[in-house]
Design an enzyme around this catalytic site. Structure first.
Site, mmCIF file in Angstrom:
data_model
loop_
_atom_site.group_PDB
_atom_site.id
_atom_site.type_symbol
_atom_site.label_atom_id
_atom_site.label_comp_id
_atom_site.label_asym_id
_atom_site.label_seq_id
_atom_site.Cartn_x
_atom_site.Cartn_y
_atom_site.Cartn_z
ATOM 1 N N ASP A 112 0.847 -1.198 0.000
ATOM 2 C CA ASP A 112 0.000 0.000 0.000
ATOM 3 C C ASP A 112 0.885 1.251 0.000
ATOM 4 O O ASP A 112 2.104 1.166 0.109
ATOM 5 C CB ASP A 112 -0.973 -0.002 1.189
ATOM 6 C CG ASP A 112 -0.253 -0.010 2.542
ATOM 7 O OD1 ASP A 112 0.591 0.874 2.773
ATOM 8 O OD2 ASP A 112 -0.548 -0.897 3.377
ATOM 9 N N HIS A 155 8.514 -5.406 -1.367
ATOM 10 C CA HIS A 155 7.586 -6.249 -2.139
ATOM 11 C C HIS A 155 6.845 -5.473 -3.214
ATOM 12 O O HIS A 155 5.826 -5.933 -3.735
ATOM 13 C CB HIS A 155 6.602 -6.954 -1.201
ATOM 14 C CG HIS A 155 7.239 -7.998 -0.351
ATOM 15 N ND1 HIS A 155 6.704 -8.424 0.847
ATOM 16 C CD2 HIS A 155 8.391 -8.711 -0.510
ATOM 17 C CE1 HIS A 155 7.495 -9.345 1.381
ATOM 18 N NE2 HIS A 155 8.521 -9.526 0.584
ATOM 19 N N CYS A 166 2.942 -2.598 -18.174
ATOM 20 C CA CYS A 166 2.541 -3.436 -19.301
ATOM 21 C C CYS A 166 3.630 -4.474 -19.550
ATOM 22 O O CYS A 166 4.808 -4.123 -19.683
ATOM 23 C CB CYS A 166 2.328 -2.582 -20.553
ATOM 24 S SG CYS A 166 2.019 -3.582 -22.023
ATOM 25 N N ASN A 192 4.678 -6.818 17.771
ATOM 26 C CA ASN A 192 3.872 -7.679 16.894
ATOM 27 C C ASN A 192 2.701 -8.281 17.657
ATOM 28 O O ASN A 192 2.743 -8.424 18.876
ATOM 29 C CB ASN A 192 4.752 -8.787 16.298
ATOM 30 C CG ASN A 192 4.103 -9.461 15.104
ATOM 31 O OD1 ASN A 192 3.589 -8.783 14.220
ATOM 32 N ND2 ASN A 192 4.105 -10.778 15.083
#
Length: 219
Positions: free
Chosen positions: A98, A113, A121, A209
């Protein structure tokens, strides 16, 4: 620790964006726990094989579960941006695709990532942003380049694909030079991104976490 540190690096995962209503992957209500009612698992659906062999299924899943165009940054994103502005934070290394860190004002964001805001394309290499990509998806199940007709692929790292090594090398450099590394919202399971922790030689390692990780003992 933050007050004492001069070169902080933040390394984050999906848990950073859950407050922005983007689901994570591995918690009980995460993406990989979805009951899809089909013969593919969520992990299979974000693989290179899926993109090549079953593009309709790939794009259907990708648009529904990985793209959140209305998501807004949360307090974590804004706080990290403020640390960078104050000169404390040198880089955000993220596994997320994001754009919430950038929307919050962070400048040095290393997206290991890839990113949903860049779509290429596969035939002519023309680059399209997220709005353009989504407009193509509204017209057809598999988005094609209006310039040459090639399939447009999101510039995100799918399972079975290698990382952008230029970005990964810079992430290694930033983490190696950090005096404090804050890791947040990642299970530290997905490699090679999870291996970045081994390059940290600084003073303070902080791990935040939802569940325990196999690296908790280092922090």
């Amino acid at each position: 620790l933050i007050n004492q540190s001069q070169r902080i690096v933040f390394f984050g995962g999906a848990g950073v964006s859950t407050e922005s209503n983007i689901p994570d992957f591995r918690s009980s209500d995460g993406l990989y726990s979805l009951k899809l009612g089909r013969h593919f698992s969520a992990e299979q659906l974000v693989s290179h094989t899926m993109f090549v062999r079953y593009p309709e299924d790939f794009f259907d899943f990708y648009k529904k579960h990985l793209v959140y165009p209305k998501a807004k940054p949360n307090e974590a994103h804004y706080y990290l941006a403020s640390l960078e502005k104050a000169g404390k934070l040198k880089a955000v290394v993220t596994q997320n695709i994001d754009c919430l860190h950038e929307m919050a004002g962070s400048k040095n964001v290393l997206k290991v990532h890839g990113t949903i805001d860049r779509n290429i394309c596969t035939k002519c290499g023309k680059v399209y942003n997220l709005d353009e990509f989504l407009s193509f998806c509204e017209k057809e199940k598999i988005p094609h380049c209006p310039k040459c007709g090639g399939v447009i692929k999101p510039d995100v790292t799918l399972y079975e694909e290698g990382l952008n090594m230029e970005v990964f090398s810079e992430a290694i450099r930033q983490i190696s030079n950090a005096d404090t590394l804050i890791i947040g919202g990642t299970s530290l399971i997905v490699h090679p991104a999870a291996s970045l922790i081994q390059y940290f030689n600084g003073k303070n390692l902080v791990l935040i976490n939802k569940s325990s990780t196999d690296k908790d003992y280092l922090a």
